[in-house]
Design an enzyme around this catalytic site. Structure first.
Site, PDB file in Angstrom:
ATOM      1  N   HIS A 184      91.578  13.597 -46.422  1.00 59.84           N
ATOM      2  CA  HIS A 184      92.021  14.718 -45.595  1.00 59.84           C
ATOM      3  C   HIS A 184      92.839  15.719 -46.395  1.00 59.84           C
ATOM      4  O   HIS A 184      92.832  16.910 -46.090  1.00 59.84           O
ATOM      5  CB  HIS A 184      92.722  14.222 -44.334  1.00 59.84           C
ATOM      6  CG  HIS A 184      91.703  13.735 -43.359  1.00 59.84           C
ATOM      7  ND1 HIS A 184      90.928  14.608 -42.630  1.00 59.84           N
ATOM      8  CD2 HIS A 184      91.237  12.498 -43.103  1.00 59.84           C
ATOM      9  CE1 HIS A 184      90.059  13.919 -41.937  1.00 59.84           C
ATOM     10  NE2 HIS A 184      90.217  12.634 -42.207  1.00 59.84           N
ATOM     11  N   CYS A 486      77.352  18.045 -42.803  1.00 59.09           N
ATOM     12  CA  CYS A 486      78.650  18.582 -42.399  1.00 59.09           C
ATOM     13  C   CYS A 486      79.783  17.930 -43.167  1.00 59.09           C
ATOM     14  O   CYS A 486      80.947  18.131 -42.847  1.00 59.09           O
ATOM     15  CB  CYS A 486      78.860  18.434 -40.897  1.00 59.09           C
ATOM     16  SG  CYS A 486      78.941  16.709 -40.373  1.00 59.09           S
TER      17      CYS A 486
HETATM   18  C1  PEP Z   1      82.081  12.848 -42.924  1.00 55.56           C
HETATM   19  O1  PEP Z   1      82.371  11.646 -42.901  1.00 55.56           O
HETATM   20  O2  PEP Z   1      81.412  13.398 -43.841  1.00 55.56           O
HETATM   21  C2  PEP Z   1      82.546  13.734 -41.851  1.00 55.56           C
HETATM   22  C3  PEP Z   1      82.138  14.984 -41.788  1.00 55.56           C
HETATM   23  O3  PEP Z   1      83.447  13.230 -40.961  1.00 55.56           O
HETATM   24  P1  PEP Z   1      85.019  13.029 -41.291  1.00 55.56           P
HETATM   25  O4  PEP Z   1      85.310  13.658 -42.617  1.00 55.56           O
HETATM   26  O5  PEP Z   1      85.763  13.655 -40.178  1.00 55.56           O
HETATM   27  O6  PEP Z   1      85.125  11.529 -41.304  1.00 55.56           O
END
Ligand code: PEP
Ligand code: MG
Length: 551
Positions: A184, A486
């Site tokens: 994050h 994504c």
């Molecule tokens: C992913 O895992 O690539 C995703 C887009 O979800 P997050 O980063 O919120 O886990």
């Protein structure tokens, strides 16, 4: 100058003094306290007093609304009920630290039980608890450090809640010991367009006040820089900011390759407040709306009406455009207190995503009902997807639940390698698949995305990850259904070309990355993108795939 290496996020550069983010305090041991109880009570009392005085002073410095909030918090630290409870616990054999921890926790639970405004104050009591325990331990208080001048924030890692509190006019770069390119910290730094280096071996050696240069493009933190080095870095930073600014203000056509082949460029969002920026940066819609970010601080499951208001506001901003909303992705790196899970040794492999929602089905039902009614109130093209789906059975479960509750377009995220291996079965019911390359990489490479020590494995360029993406894209093409990406991979301009070459039909990313990806895609034809993808698939490592796929 010494150099520390890590994984650079973006190409930015920043320089300045280090401010360290203190690590969260551990829960104090619950063991019999054998010291002098009266002295311990006085000690705990003095710690709470010190916190109250500090909060009052901060209030006076801040003024405005903040003053009232901080003064109310200072009153909590001086609450006679709280201090009495602390004293009773110490007399019954708790250490001062444990007594403060337990008394504050009991107070928090009480406030949460009352509900409404008071339940929101529970977090303030938790903050008082952490600050008083830091005084008792003689360590700096946890939380984002304050500073009057811009600084480089150095931390073990940053949680979504920490990053939400950062003031990016002061924080010019992030350096973390843990975390990989999809942590994050990395996501937030891309979103805010500030340089970051994660997974930095040796980040623990940096101290408050050290002058450093953070060169994200090179993945290097230069330590003990001289004033001249800092001045040169500031010039480089200005040039970088200017070039990023000119790409951003260029006119926004839809995403396309050199030969006109269209590739939708969509935004990843976590709150409605980010919508305006995404629209200004030319997002053609939303490819991932992370709904759990709306409720990170919530103590109770959000109501249908509350959710409906959020979703209607989101969808209204994209009339006639595609908006892909993900139902709550709770667990592992995104814990939600209203969906508690049992203690798990490996939370990333535990009850998270769709698994957690199945265990709390009413929560996902409410969310789907709220989404369906927001859809009816707007003209956006709503698509809804579930996170952490492992196979066709789970796909069928989610798609039929979504349809039952009025969702027209329902799909799944491909984050678990198993799903890619049975992609043909998945497409029998799913209307679309969106590949979450962050988790797909974590699970394919068996490397925790939060752990700096294995961050070199967290590379979506790895041919094993690319082969899974190819498999998903082929299965989608065979039945004529869309396959988007994504995850953070879509924000890497060279990798974006390879993804399109593999057959991916849309790319969704932090809005700050849209301009560069758009500008890079128009430099290649579809044939060239396919050639690059084919070469990257033959690579023997992530580094080789990057080199094969970047020209
Ligand atoms: C992913 O895992 O690539 C995703 C887009 O979800 P997050 O980063 O919120 O886990
Ligand atoms: Mg994910």
């Amino acid at each position: 100058m010494t150099e520390l290496r890590g994984i650079g996020i973006g190409r930015g550069i920043a320089a300045g003094p280090v401010r360290r983010m203190p690590d969260p305090l551990p829960i104090p041991e619950d063991e019999e306290f054998t010291g002098d109880a009266d002295a311990a009570i006085a000690q705990a009392q003095a710690a709470l007093d010190e916190v109250a005085t500090w909060l009052t002073e901060q209030g006076a410095i801040s003024g405005g609304d903040a003053q009232g909030i901080l003064e109310a918090q200072a009153l909590m630290a001086r609450d006679p009920e709280l201090t009495k409870d602390v004293a009773t616990r110490i007399t019954s054999g708790a250490s001062p630290e444990r007594a403060v921890y337990d008394a504050c926790l009991a107070h928090q639970r009480l406030l949460e039980g009352i509900g409404g405004y008071l339940s929101e104050r529970a977090a303030d009591v938790a903050d008082v608890s952490a600050r008083a325990r830091a005084v008792l331990r003689g360590v700096p208080a946890p939380g984002v450090p304050e500073s009057d001048e811009p600084f480089i924030l150095v931390a073990t890692d940053l949680s979504p809640a920490d990053t939400a509190r950062l003031d990016f006019s002061q924080v010019h770069a992030l350096v973390t010991r843990d975390g990989g390119p999809t942590s994050h910290t990395a996501i937030v730094s891309r979103a805010k367009g500030i340089p970051a280096i994660v997974g930095v071996n040796g980040a623990d050696t940096l101290s408050d006040g050290d002058l450093v240069i953070v060169d994200a493009g090179a993945g290097v933190v230069r330590v003990a820089a001289t004033e001249d080095d800092i001045a040169a870095a500031q010039v480089a930073r200005d040039a970088w900011l200017a070039s990023a600014g000119s790409l951003t203000t260029a006119t926004h056509a839809g995403g396309a390759l050199k030969d006109g082949f269209a590739v939708s460029l969509l935004a990843n969002l976590g709150s409605v407040s980010e919508v305006a920026e995404a629209v200004a940066l030319g997002a053609e819609g939303v490819g991932l709306f992370r709904t759990e970010f709306l409720f990170l601080d919530a103590n109770a499951a959000p109501t249908v009406a509350e959710q409906q208001a959020h979703y209607t506001e989101l969808l209204s901003a994209f009339p006639g455009k595609k908006v892909v909303v993900r139902v709550l992705d709770a667990g592992a790196d995104k814990p939600l207190s209203f969906m508690p899970s049992a203690h798990e040794e490996n939370p990333a492999l535990g009850v998270r995503g769709l698994r957690a929602l199945r265990a709390h089905e009413q929560i996902v039902r409410d969310q789907l009902v709220a989404l369906a009614s927001a859809q009816r109130a707007t003209t956006a093209d709503l698509w809804v997807m579930a996170p952490m789906v492992a196979d066709a059975e789970e796909t069928d479960y989610f798609v039929s639940l979504a349809r039952e509750l009025g969702i027209a377009v329902a799909g799944v995220m491909a984050e678990v390698p198993a799903l890619a291996l049975v992609a043909d079965q998945v497409f029998e019911t799913a209307d679309f698949v969106s590949i979450g390359t962050n988790d797909l990489t974590q699970y394919t490479m068996a490397a925790d995305r939060m752990l700096g020590a294995v961050s070199s494995y967290q590379d979506p360029w790895h041919p094993a990850v690319l082969r899974l993406i190819a498999r998903l894209a082929e299965a989608g093409a065979a039945i004529g259904k869309p396959v988007g990406v994504c995850g953070e991979a879509a924000a890497d301009p060279q990798l974006a070309i390879v993804l399109v070459g593999l057959g991916v039909t849309s790319l969704s990313m932090v809005p700050a990355a849209l301009a560069e990806v758009r500008a890079t895609l128009v430099t290649v034809t579809r044939e060239e993108a396919r050639e690059r993808a084919t070469r990257a698939l033959t690579a023997r490592s992530a580094a080789q795939a990057r080199s094969f796929g970047s020209s």
